[in-house]
Design an enzyme around this catalytic site. Structure first.
Site, short mmCIF file in Angstrom:
data_model
loop_
_atom_site.label_atom_id
_atom_site.label_comp_id
_atom_site.label_asym_id
_atom_site.label_seq_id
_atom_site.Cartn_x
_atom_site.Cartn_y
_atom_site.Cartn_z
N THR A 121 40.25 102.55 110.10
CA THR A 121 39.41 102.35 108.71
C THR A 121 38.28 101.44 108.57
OG1 THR A 121 39.99 101.53 106.39
CG2 THR A 121 40.93 100.81 107.96
N CYS A 155 33.07 104.88 104.58
CA CYS A 155 34.78 104.82 104.33
C CYS A 155 35.33 106.36 105.11
CB CYS A 155 35.18 104.61 102.55
SG CYS A 155 36.67 104.56 102.41
#
Length: 232
Positions: free
Chosen positions: A83, A196
């Site tokens: 992430t 992201c």
């Protein structure tokens, strides 16, 4: 092949993409029935997301640090955090795990520079767009970052948390992202970072006139290279 530890689940949708890319990357390089040697610790993202929005990064760092230490104890030789946003606590996680950490922003910056790009637009969570931990890391490599305006940042963030992490992909949200990217291009950026790990689930290279840099793919490629590189 070195054994890679993966801190995932943030969200499971993007971690599934990581798993596919890590394995397909190894298979492409080695052929046959080769696949990646992985240890995956997938956290409960609801807990992490609540801590993010409560600005409690210390507890998040402790959770991921313990998970990373567990992966090290199980034999992992290196670590990735699957992430972008949680790289805010990358240094703490690396220290707690005792493992070398492959930073997603380093992999991304390398690809940006290799493409001859110096100024990029960033689509990411509000935490990544509005804090400095990610933008400063890119800047250290010589990459200048432009983020959308406040209203656009809020909508990009909302779509990530209300839709993409829940495996919801809506055409109207794709149009929102396309508009945001068009606005960034109008400001003079030379490329767009999907900063992201869920952004690539919604938009791709065909949704903007500028080169795009999907951080999941770039991070996974760097991890495959590390796994297959000679032990030092």
């Amino acid at each position: 092949m070195r054994l890679l530890g993966v801190l995932g689940g943030m969200s499971w949708t993007s971690t599934a993409t990581y798993y596919r890319l890590l394995n397909s990357g190894v298979a492409a390089r080695l052929g046959g029935m080769h696949s990646a040697r992985l240890l995956v610790h997938s956290v409960d993202f609801d807990e992490i997301a609540e801590l993010q929005h409560a600005d409690d990064w210390g507890t998040s760092a402790e959770i991921l640090g313990r998970a990373g230490r567990g992966l090290a104890d199980a034999g992992a030789e290196g670590l990735i955090i699957a992430t972008n946003t949680m790289h805010k606590v990358a240094d703490e996680v690396e220290a707690a795990s005792g493992l070398p950490l492959l930073h997603i922003a380093d992999a991304t910056a390398g690809a940006v520079l290799d493409a001859g790009v110096r100024r990029v637009g960033l689509l990411a969570t509000a935490f990544t767009m509005e804090d400095t931990f990610y933008i400063d890391r890119l800047a250290a490599h010589g990459v200048e970052t432009t983020v959308p305006g406040p209203d656009a940042r809020a909508e990009v963030h909302r779509i990530i948390y209300d839709e993409l992490v829940r495996d919801i992909v809506r055409p109207e949200s794709r149009e929102v992202y396309r508009t945001v990217m068009d606005d960034l291009v109008a400001e003079g950026v030379e490329g767009i970072i999907f900063g992201c790990t869920e952004v690539g689930l919604l938009v791709g290279p065909d949704d903007t006139v500028m080169p795009t840099f999907d951080t999941v793919a770039l991070h996974a490629d760097a991890a495959v290279e590390w796994m297959l590189s000679p032990h030092r």
